[in-house]
Enzyme design. Structure first.
Site, mmCIF file in Angstrom:
data_model
loop_
_atom_site.group_PDB
_atom_site.id
_atom_site.type_symbol
_atom_site.label_atom_id
_atom_site.label_comp_id
_atom_site.label_asym_id
_atom_site.label_seq_id
_atom_site.Cartn_x
_atom_site.Cartn_y
_atom_site.Cartn_z
ATOM 1 N N ALA A 60 0.858 -1.185 0.000
ATOM 2 C CA ALA A 60 0.000 0.000 0.000
ATOM 3 C C ALA A 60 0.896 1.237 0.000
ATOM 4 C CB ALA A 60 -0.870 -0.014 1.252
ATOM 5 N N GLY A 99 0.359 -5.092 0.904
ATOM 6 C CA GLY A 99 -0.799 -5.056 0.016
ATOM 7 C C GLY A 99 -0.477 -5.648 -1.351
ATOM 8 N N GLU A 102 -0.922 -9.208 -1.033
ATOM 9 C CA GLU A 102 -2.359 -9.462 -0.850
ATOM 10 C C GLU A 102 -3.092 -9.441 -2.196
ATOM 11 O OE1 GLU A 102 -2.524 -6.467 2.415
ATOM 12 O OE2 GLU A 102 -3.654 -8.036 3.430
ATOM 13 N N GLU A 122 3.823 -5.794 7.327
ATOM 14 C CA GLU A 122 3.024 -4.746 7.981
ATOM 15 C C GLU A 122 3.305 -4.570 9.460
ATOM 16 O OE1 GLU A 122 1.902 -6.782 5.685
ATOM 17 O OE2 GLU A 122 0.434 -5.823 4.383
HETATM 18 N N1 CAA Z 1 4.591 3.445 0.075
HETATM 19 C C1 CAA Z 1 5.097 4.660 -0.256
HETATM 20 N N2 CAA Z 1 6.385 4.884 -0.562
HETATM 21 C C2 CAA Z 1 7.205 3.813 -0.519
HETATM 22 C C3 CAA Z 1 6.757 2.519 -0.179
HETATM 23 C C4 CAA Z 1 5.375 2.355 0.118
HETATM 24 N N3 CAA Z 1 4.860 1.155 0.428
HETATM 25 N N4 CAA Z 1 7.793 1.669 -0.221
HETATM 26 C C5 CAA Z 1 8.874 2.405 -0.578
HETATM 27 N N5 CAA Z 1 8.508 3.698 -0.765
HETATM 28 C C6 CAA Z 1 9.363 4.798 -1.204
HETATM 29 C C7 CAA Z 1 10.479 5.087 -0.209
HETATM 30 O O1 CAA Z 1 10.045 5.983 0.791
HETATM 31 C C8 CAA Z 1 11.534 5.705 -1.117
HETATM 32 O O2 CAA Z 1 11.126 7.019 -1.367
HETATM 33 P P1 CAA Z 1 12.238 8.162 -1.593
HETATM 34 O O3 CAA Z 1 13.028 7.735 -2.777
HETATM 35 O O4 CAA Z 1 11.425 9.394 -1.762
HETATM 36 O O5 CAA Z 1 13.034 8.170 -0.319
HETATM 37 C C9 CAA Z 1 11.358 4.922 -2.429
HETATM 38 O O6 CAA Z 1 10.035 4.364 -2.375
HETATM 39 C C10 CAA Z 1 12.350 3.798 -2.607
HETATM 40 O O7 CAA Z 1 12.329 2.985 -1.456
HETATM 41 P P2 CAA Z 1 13.672 2.459 -0.781
HETATM 42 O O8 CAA Z 1 14.657 3.545 -0.688
HETATM 43 O O9 CAA Z 1 13.280 1.745 0.464
HETATM 44 O O10 CAA Z 1 14.164 1.422 -1.907
HETATM 45 P P3 CAA Z 1 14.812 -0.001 -1.717
HETATM 46 O O11 CAA Z 1 15.064 -0.512 -3.083
HETATM 47 O O12 CAA Z 1 15.932 0.068 -0.736
HETATM 48 O O13 CAA Z 1 13.684 -0.930 -1.046
HETATM 49 C C11 CAA Z 1 11.515 -1.869 -0.749
HETATM 50 C C12 CAA Z 1 12.508 -1.213 -1.721
HETATM 51 C C13 CAA Z 1 12.055 -3.247 -0.289
HETATM 52 C C14 CAA Z 1 10.216 -2.058 -1.466
HETATM 53 C C15 CAA Z 1 11.352 -0.974 0.496
HETATM 54 O O14 CAA Z 1 11.056 0.343 0.072
HETATM 55 C C16 CAA Z 1 10.258 -1.385 1.437
HETATM 56 O O15 CAA Z 1 10.461 -2.259 2.249
HETATM 57 N N6 CAA Z 1 9.083 -0.730 1.353
HETATM 58 C C17 CAA Z 1 7.994 -0.934 2.250
HETATM 59 C C18 CAA Z 1 7.284 -2.218 1.974
HETATM 60 C C19 CAA Z 1 6.129 -2.383 2.903
HETATM 61 O O16 CAA Z 1 6.249 -2.252 4.094
HETATM 62 N N7 CAA Z 1 4.961 -2.687 2.342
HETATM 63 C C20 CAA Z 1 3.779 -2.841 3.102
HETATM 64 C C21 CAA Z 1 3.059 -1.556 3.096
HETATM 65 S S1 CAA Z 1 1.717 -1.585 4.221
HETATM 66 C C22 CAA Z 1 0.484 -2.382 3.424
HETATM 67 O O17 CAA Z 1 0.629 -2.818 2.335
HETATM 68 C C23 CAA Z 1 -0.764 -2.413 4.249
HETATM 69 C C24 CAA Z 1 -1.838 -3.274 3.801
HETATM 70 O O18 CAA Z 1 -1.938 -4.403 4.166
HETATM 71 C C25 CAA Z 1 -2.905 -2.714 2.994
#
Ligand code: CAA
Length: 695
Positions: A60, A99, A102, A122
Site C-alpha cells: 500500500a 498489500g 495481498e 506490515e
Molecule cells: N509506500 C510509499 N512509498 C514507498 C513505499 C510504500 N509502500 N515503499 C517504498 N517507498 C518509497 C520510499 O520511501 C523511497 O522514497 P524516496 O526515494 O522518496 O526516499 C522509495 O520508495 C524507494 O524505497 P527504498 O529507498 O526503500 O528502496 P529499496 O530498493 O531500498 O527498497 C523496498 C525497496 C524493499 C520495497 C522498500 O522500500 C520497502 O520495504 N518498502 C515498504 C514495503 C512495505 O512495508 N509494504 C507494506 C506496506 S503496508 C500495506 O501494504 C498495508 C496493507 O496491508 C494494505
C-alpha cells in the site's frame, strides 16, 4: 497512466507502472479496477497482472496512512479481482510485499521470478495485513507458515514460496516477465484451468493459538502489532471467510489509531530521509575503492570487515607485526561469521580475506588509499600524532577520517595542513554489524569530503547521519545526558536495577546499566577522568562505580560489573547497592523512592531536552536525524519512533512543564532547551521542523 492495458490474443495484460516501487496508491487502485473491468468488456479469457520497472507492488502507499481512506479501497479491489469470472494471473518479480502480496493472493494463479521476495511486513509498520492477507495466506500455506510470516514480517524467497504453495510456478531470474506471464496464462487456458479463488479453499487445520500467542508476545517486547496480527490470523480458523475479513478490518483499524503505528511509520521515512541533505545535492563524492584503517583492534577490525564486505580493498596498519597479525585474525573471525550467516559465499570469503586485505606496520602502505580511517586510542595527543603520520603519506585528495566518539574533530583537522579533507566517520561497535554511521562534519570539511562520507556509508550498507562537532556528537552527547539523569536518580535513591527494568519495559533491549556493562565500565571511567579537570563544582558525578573499576570489574568482559555474568545469564551484583549506599551517606543525601513512572519521565525528559539542544545548536540538522541515531545506534524502541517523535506524541508542553519542575531541584542540570521553549510557545512540534526542512 499508472496501469497500462494491452490485449494479446485472448489475454488482457495489466502492467503497473508507478515508480519507484509500484505502491498501491489511489491512482494505482483505480487503474487496476478499470483494467479488470476493461478486460472483461473486451472479452478477455484471462488476465495477467505484472509490474513494470524494478518490482511488483511493494505494498500500500504508506504516505496515505492516517489520511481519510478513498475508494476503491484495497480490500475491495482484492475482492473484485478474486471474483473475476476469468482466471487472473499474478506475474511477480522484485518485492511482492504487504498489500502487493495481498493482491497476488487475490489472483487465482501466481508465477514468480526465482529471485523475488514475498512477504507481509506490515507488523514492522505497526499495522497488520489489512487487505485479506491474514485470511488468504493461511489458506495457501497453512497456519504455521502464515503465523511466522505475518507476525515476524520477514519476507521469504521465491523457492520457499513455491515449496509452501504460495506461488504455483517459478520462472528463471531475469526472464521477460510479460512473456512468462502470458505463456503461463495461455497454458492455463489450454488446459481449461478455471478461476481459483483463494477464499474457496477451506481453512487449514488449526494450531495451538494460545501457545503461538505466548511466543509472539514474548518476542514482540511490548509491540502491539504482532500480537494483534496473530489474533486476525486466528479468526481464519473459526470464522467464515467474510467474517474473518471483517475481523481483520476491525483489528487493522484499531492498530491504525495507535501511537506505535505513528512511531514506526515515522521511523520508516526518517531512515530514508536522513541521508538527503540539500547542501550535498549535485556534489560528487571522491573515490572510495581503497580504504586504509589505522588500528586492528575490535573497532579497526570491524571497520575493515565492513569495508571488505562492501568489496573494498583494505589496508590495516598496526604498530608491529604481532599486532598486525592479531588484527588480521580478528578480521578473519568476522569474515568467517559473515560466511556462516550466509552473507557471503566461500569463494567471496576467500577472495576478501586473501586478495582484498593487506596488513602493514609502515604508513607508506597507505599511499594509494582513497579514504583513511583511524581507529586508535581515544586520546587527543595520540590522534594528532597518527594524523601527522597519515598526512605524510596520504595521496592528494585522500579523505582523512577519525572514528573518534567524542574528541574535537576541528582540533584534529587544525593539526594537519589539509583540514578540508578531514572528517569524522563515527561507526558503532561491532562496526561490521551496527548500521549507524555518524558523518561528523568539521568547520573546514569540504562538501565533497562530506559527500564521500555519505557515499562510503551507503556502500557499507550503513544509515548515515550528518552530525556537527561537539563533545559526543549527536548520539553520545545525548547518551551522556540521560545517563547523567539516571546517575542522579541513583544518588537520590533509585537502584540501577529498577532503572534498567523500567527502560526495558519501555522497550529498550537493555537498560543503561546493562549497556554500560556490555560496553565496558572502563570506557566511562576513562571518560570521567578525561572530563574531571573541567568539571564544574555543581556537577554530581557518582564515584561508586570507580570502586568497581579500581578492582578490575569492567562489566561483561570481566564477568562482573553492575551485574554478575554466568553463562550469559545476568544477576544483580550484590556489591553494588552497598557501594551506592556508602556514597549517599558520604554525600549526606537521604534516599527517596522513585516510582517507575517517575523514572521513565526523568530519563526521557533528559533525553528529549538534550536532543532539542542538539537540534537547536545545529549539531543535528533535523529532529529526525536525532531519532535515527537513537533508533539505529542506541537501541531506542522503534515503535516509539525515536525520542523526538515520542516527545511529539506525549505533548511538548507537558514535557517542558516537567523539566521546569525538575529544575526547581537542580537548576544546573535541568535547563530547558531554548528550542523546546520556542516550539511550545509557538504551539509547534518537532515534526513541524522535519516538514519545514523538506520544503
Ligand atoms: N509506500 C510509499 N512509498 C514507498 C513505499 C510504500 N509502500 N515503499 C517504498 N517507498 C518509497 C520510499 O520511501 C523511497 O522514497 P524516496 O526515494 O522518496 O526516499 C522509495 O520508495 C524507494 O524505497 P527504498 O529507498 O526503500 O528502496 P529499496 O530498493 O531500498 O527498497 C523496498 C525497496 C524493499 C520495497 C522498500 O522500500 C520497502 O520495504 N518498502 C515498504 C514495503 C512495505 O512495508 N509494504 C507494506 C506496506 S503496508 C500495506 O501494504 C498495508 C496493507 O496491508 C494494505
Amino acid at each position: 497512466m499508472t496501469v497500462r492495458y494491452e490485449k494479446a490474443g485472448d489475454v488482457a495484460l495489466l502492467a503497473a507502472d508507478n515508480p519507484p516501487v509500484n505502491a498501491l496508491g489511489l491512482d494505482m487502485r483505480y487503474g487496476l479496477q478499470d483494467g479488470m473491468a476493461r478486460a472483461l468488456e473486451d472479452g478477455a479469457r484471462a488476465v495477467v497482472i505484472y509490474g513494470h520497472g524494478r518490482t511488483w507492488f511493494a505494498g500500500a502507499d504508506i504516505r496515505e496512512f492516517g489520511k481519510p481512506p478513498k475508494d476503491p479501497m484495497l480490500p475491495d479491489l482484492c475482492n473484485t479481482i478474486e471474483a473475476s469470472p476469468v482466471p487472473v494471473i499474478a506475474a511477480l518479480h522484485g518485492t511482492a510485499l504487504g498489500g502487493g502480496l495481498e493482491v497476488a493472493m487475490a489472483c487465482h494463479y501466481r508465477i514468480c521470478l526465482g529471485d523475488a521476495k514475498l512477504g507481509l511486513p506490515e507488523v514492522g509498520l505497526g499495522i497488520l495485513p489489512g487487505a485479506g492477507g491474514t485470511q488468504r495466506l493461511p489458506r495457501l500455506v497453512g497456519f504455521a507458515k502464515a503465523i511466522e510470516m505475518i507476525t515476524t514480517g520477514k519476507p521469504i524467497g521465491a523457492q520457499d514460496a513455491h515449496d509452501t504453495g504460495l506461488v504455483d510456478t517459478l520462472a528463471a531470474p531475469g526472464s521477460d516477465l510479460r512473456a512468462a506471464g502470458l505463456a503461463y496464462a495461455e497454458m492455463l487456458l489450454a488446459s481449461g484451468a478455471p478461476p481459483r479463488p483463494t477464499r474457496a479453499i477451506p481453512a487449514p487445520e488449526a494450531v495451538d493459538f494460545d501457545y503461538a500467542q505466548r511466543q509472539v508476545a514474548k518476542k514482540a517486547r511490548g509491540q502491539l502489532s504482532p500480537v494483534t496480527a496473530l489474533a486476525a490470523v486466528a479468526a481464519a480458523a473459526t470464522l467464515s471467510f467474510d467474517d474473518g475479513l471483517a475481523e481483520e478490518r476491525r483489528l487493522f483499524n484499531t492498530l491504525m489509531e495507535t501511537d506505535q503505528r505513528k512511531g514506526l511509520i515515522h521511523a520508516f521515512f526518517a531512515e530514508r530521509q536522513v541521508s538527503k541533505l540539500p547542501e550535498l545535492a549535485g556534489v560528487a563524492p571522491r573515490e572510495t575503492d581503497h580504504i586504509g584503517v589505522i588500528g586492528g583492534g575490535t573497532m579497526g577490525a570491524g571497520i575493515a570487515t565492513a569495508a571488505l564486505l562492501a568489496r573494498r580493498h583494505v589496508t590495516v596498519i598496526e604498530r608491529d607485526s604481532a599486532a598486525a597479525e592479531a588484527g588480521r585474525k580478528r578480521i578473519g573471525t568476522n569474515l568467517a561469521g559473515a560466511l556462516r550467516r550466509g552473507k557471503i559465499d566461500q569463494q567471496t570469503h576467500d577472495a576478501l580475506r586473501d586478495d582484498h586485505l593487506s596488513t602493514a606496520t609502515d604508513y607508506v602502505a597507505l599511499a594509494h588509499s582513497d579514504v583513511i580511517i583511524e581507529a586508535v586510542f581515544e586520546d587527543m595527543a595520540v590522534k594528532k600524532q597518527v594524523f601527522a603520520q597519515i598526512e605524510a603519506v596520504a595521496k592528494p585528495g585522500a579523505v582523512l577520517a577519525t572514528n573518534t566518539s567524542y574528541l574535537d574533530i576541528d582540533e584534529i583537522a587544525a593539526s594537519t595542513s589539509r583540514a578540508a579533507d578531514v572528517l569524522g566517520l563515527h561507526l558503532f561497535s561491532p562496526a561490521h554489524v551496527m548500521r549507524l554511521l555518524e558523518v561528523v562534519v568539521g568547520d573546514a570539511t569540504a562538501p565533497e569530503v562530506t559527500a564521500t562520507g555519505f557515499a562510503l556509508g551507503k556502500a557499507l550498507g550503513k544509515v548515515s547521519v550528518r552530525a556537527g562537532v561537539c563533545d559526543g556528537f549527536i548520539g553520545n552527547r545525548i547518551l551522556s545526558a540521560y545517563r547523567t539523569a539516571a546517575d542522579h536518580m541513583i544518588l537520590d535513591g533509585a537502584s540501577p536495577y529498577q532503572i534498567d527494568r523500567v527502560m526495558e519495559d519501555f522497550g529498550f533491549a537493555m537498560g543503561p546499566f546493562a549497556v554500560a556493562d556490555l560496553a565496558g565500565l572502563d570506557i566511562g571511567w576513562a571518560n570521567r577522568k578525561r572530563l574531571a579537570p573541567t568539571r564544574q563544582p555543581h556537577e554530581r558525578v557518582p564515584a561508586y562505580v570507580d570502586r568497581l573499576c579500581e578492582e578490575g570489574h569492567f562489566g561483561q568482559k570481566t564477568g562482573r560489573g553492575y551485574y554478575v555474568y554466568d553463562d550469559r545469564n545476568r544477576s544483580e551484583n550484590p556489591d553494588v547497592i552497598p557501594l551506592i549506599e556508602a556514597e549517599r551517606a558520604e554525600r549526606g543525601t537521604p534516599a527517596r523512592d522513585f516510582t517507575d513512572a517517575q523514572i521513565l519521565r526523568r530519563y526521557m525528559a533528559a533525553m528529549v531536552n538534550e536532543a532539542a539542544k542538539v537540534v537547536g545548536e545545529g549539531i543535528a540538522r533535523r529532529p529526525l536525524d536525532v531519532d535515527v541515531v537513537l533508533l539505529m545506534g542506541y537501541g531506542f524502541p522503534r515503535y516509539h519512533g525515536g525520542p523526538l517523535k515520542w516527545a511529539d506524541l506525549q505533548g511538548l508542553p507537558d514535557l517542558l512543564r516537567d523539566i521546569e519542575t525538575f529544575a526547581e531541584e537542580d537548576p544546573h542540570f535541568w535547563q530547558p532547551a531554548p528550542l523546546l521553549n520556542k516550539l511550545v510557545a509557538k504551539g509547534a512540534s518537532f515534526d513541524d521542523l522535519n516538514k519545514d526542512a523538506q520544503t
